[in-house]
Design an enzyme around this catalytic site. Structure first.
Site, short mmCIF file in Angstrom:
data_model
loop_
_atom_site.label_atom_id
_atom_site.label_comp_id
_atom_site.label_asym_id
_atom_site.label_seq_id
_atom_site.Cartn_x
_atom_site.Cartn_y
_atom_site.Cartn_z
CB THR A 108 35.77 99.95 27.69
OG1 THR A 108 35.64 98.88 28.47
CG2 THR A 108 36.71 100.85 28.57
CE LYS A 159 37.15 97.94 31.29
NZ LYS A 159 37.69 96.71 31.59
CE LYS A 212 38.25 100.44 23.59
NZ LYS A 212 37.34 99.85 24.57
P1 NAP Z 1 35.24 92.51 20.18
O1 NAP Z 1 35.33 90.99 20.20
O2 NAP Z 1 36.19 93.18 19.29
O3 NAP Z 1 33.80 92.97 19.48
C1 NAP Z 1 33.39 94.21 19.47
C2 NAP Z 1 32.20 94.63 18.99
O4 NAP Z 1 31.96 96.01 18.56
C3 NAP Z 1 31.69 93.54 17.93
O5 NAP Z 1 30.07 93.16 18.31
C4 NAP Z 1 31.64 94.67 16.67
O6 NAP Z 1 30.81 94.11 15.64
C5 NAP Z 1 31.23 95.78 17.28
N1 NAP Z 1 31.62 96.99 16.58
C6 NAP Z 1 32.94 97.52 16.47
N2 NAP Z 1 32.65 98.76 15.73
C7 NAP Z 1 31.27 98.91 15.46
C8 NAP Z 1 30.64 99.95 15.05
N3 NAP Z 1 31.34 101.03 14.37
N4 NAP Z 1 29.07 99.73 14.82
C9 NAP Z 1 28.73 98.74 15.37
N5 NAP Z 1 29.12 97.80 15.92
C10 NAP Z 1 30.63 97.81 16.04
O7 NAP Z 1 35.48 93.12 21.54
P2 NAP Z 1 35.06 92.57 23.01
O8 NAP Z 1 36.52 92.06 23.62
O9 NAP Z 1 34.06 91.87 22.96
O10 NAP Z 1 34.79 93.99 23.87
C11 NAP Z 1 33.66 94.74 23.62
C12 NAP Z 1 33.77 95.89 24.73
O11 NAP Z 1 34.16 95.30 25.79
C13 NAP Z 1 34.95 96.87 24.26
O12 NAP Z 1 34.71 98.14 24.86
C14 NAP Z 1 36.32 96.40 25.51
O13 NAP Z 1 37.07 97.45 25.75
C15 NAP Z 1 35.16 95.94 26.52
N6 NAP Z 1 35.87 94.57 27.37
C16 NAP Z 1 36.45 93.67 26.82
C17 NAP Z 1 37.09 92.85 27.61
C18 NAP Z 1 37.81 91.53 27.29
O14 NAP Z 1 38.28 90.78 27.85
N7 NAP Z 1 37.50 91.35 25.93
C19 NAP Z 1 36.67 92.71 29.08
C20 NAP Z 1 36.18 93.84 29.42
C21 NAP Z 1 35.78 94.84 28.92
P3 NAP Z 1 31.53 93.13 14.64
O15 NAP Z 1 31.41 91.51 15.25
O16 NAP Z 1 30.74 93.23 13.16
O17 NAP Z 1 32.87 93.35 14.45
#
Ligand code: NAP
Length: 290
Positions: free
Chosen positions: A96, A171, A240
């Site tokens: 997102t 989204k 965010k």
């Molecule tokens: P998360 O568990 O916090 O994972 C974030 C990911 O981004 C990790 O792989 C992290 O790496 C990586 N990352 C963060 N900063 C970075 C950087 N500067 N350079 C390279 N990699 C970086 O988040 P998530 O829940 O999976 O969400 C991922 C995306 O999906 C987000 O955009 C979120 O808004 C969206 N989303 C989430 C959900 C949900 O229910 N969780 C649902 C729909 C959409 P590390 O592992 O090394 O920290």
């Protein structure tokens, strides 16, 4: 079978990458911290040393990272995937991101001869691991048809909103409405608790009442029980998304948005004290200690 590069193995990305392995594709994975890749490597994924390395010879590159900065880094950074992607390769951004970023990234990657699919998703991490996400696509129709085989392993529903950026618009409004509902629910429940109401009765009334969206149904149970085990979506990510949505609203609706700004403020407070905790813990900020 195709060659997939999957970048970003957080709560969502880890399960999504596993779906490409389950479908029999050849998968290269990269994550900023390698520990989250270990079981995928054990299941047959190749560990790439960088996004650039993951993208070598890929038919499609899929990314699922936190925000605009992370997205920029993994696509366009010094070791970004775009460095090694060949013209005609499909670039699928599932993170997102902001509207401006989605469109700028699309222009940049299209300019390099790549096919860009704006593809944020809805669904929790369990849906990601089961291939049951809803994919909110912004792309040229012909490009979407080319990308479809690479979207099928991760999504059970594809909603095509229009040109690049339109999936991101939807989204952001979806998650903004969620932010408003969750922040409002926290305040409503805190008022009921403070007034001494029987909270089981309040829950029962909410569940049969007109304000009971799926978001409210899910969070009301967790908030009343103060049961936030297994964070699925963090306060930081909700903040965010709401902030990106407000920025978009400011460019489209003069003098607005009022309610959305209040939600961003509420989540800014939550992010300051519990950035990596479940977004529902927002109630702990508004309620008095029990
Ligand atoms: P998360 O568990 O916090 O994972 C974030 C990911 O981004 C990790 O792989 C992290 O790496 C990586 N990352 C963060 N900063 C970075 C950087 N500067 N350079 C390279 N990699 C970086 O988040 P998530 O829940 O999976 O969400 C991922 C995306 O999906 C987000 O955009 C979120 O808004 C969206 N989303 C989430 C959900 C949900 O229910 N969780 C649902 C729909 C959409 P590390 O592992 O090394 O920290």
């Amino acid at each position: 079978m195709a060659r997939i590069a999957f970048i970003g193995l957080g709560r969502m990305g880890h399960g999504m990458a596993g779906r490409y392995l389950d479908a029999g594709h050849t998968v290269a994975v990269w994550n900023r911290s390698k520990a989250k890749a270990e079981d995928l490597i054990a299941r047959g994924a190749r560990w790439a040393t960088s996004p650039e390395d993951a993208a070598v010879d890929a038919d499609a590159v899929v990314t699922m990272v936190a925000d605009d900065d992370a997205s920029r880094a993994v696509w366009l950074g010094a070791t970004g995937a775009a460095k090694t992607m060949k013209a005609g390769t499909i670039a699928i951004e599932c993170s997102t991101v902001s509207y401006d970023h989605a469109r700028a990234l699309g222009r940049e990657l299209n300019g390099r001869g790549l096919i860009y699919i704006d593809c944020p998703v809805t669904g929790l991490p369990d849906a990601a691991a089961a291939g049951k996400l809803t994919l909110l696509v912004g792309a040229d129709a012909a490009d979407l048809e080319r990308a479809r085989p690479f979207l099928e392993p991760i999504g059970s529903t594809i909603r095509h909103f229009g040109a690049i950026g339109s999936g991101t618009v939807y989204k952001l409004i979806n998650n903004l409405m969620g932010a408003i509902q969750i922040a409002g629910l926290a305040e409503g429940l805190a008022i009921a608790e403070q007034a001494g109401l029987d909270m089981q009765l309040v829950l029962e009334a909410i569940q049969g009442g007109v304000a009971a969206s799926p978001q409210v149904l899910r969070h009301s149970k967790r908030m009343v029980a103060r049961d936030f085990a297994g964070a699925t979506f963090t306060a930081s990510l909700r903040h965010k998304d709401a902030a990106y949505a407000v920025k978009l609203a400011e460019s489209l609706l003069a003098g607005q948005p009022l309610v959305a700004r209040a939600a961003v403020e509420a989540y800014a407070k939550a992010k300051a004290v519990m950035p990596d905790e479940d977004e529902g813990r927002m109630i702990e900020l508004v309620s008095r200690p029990k």
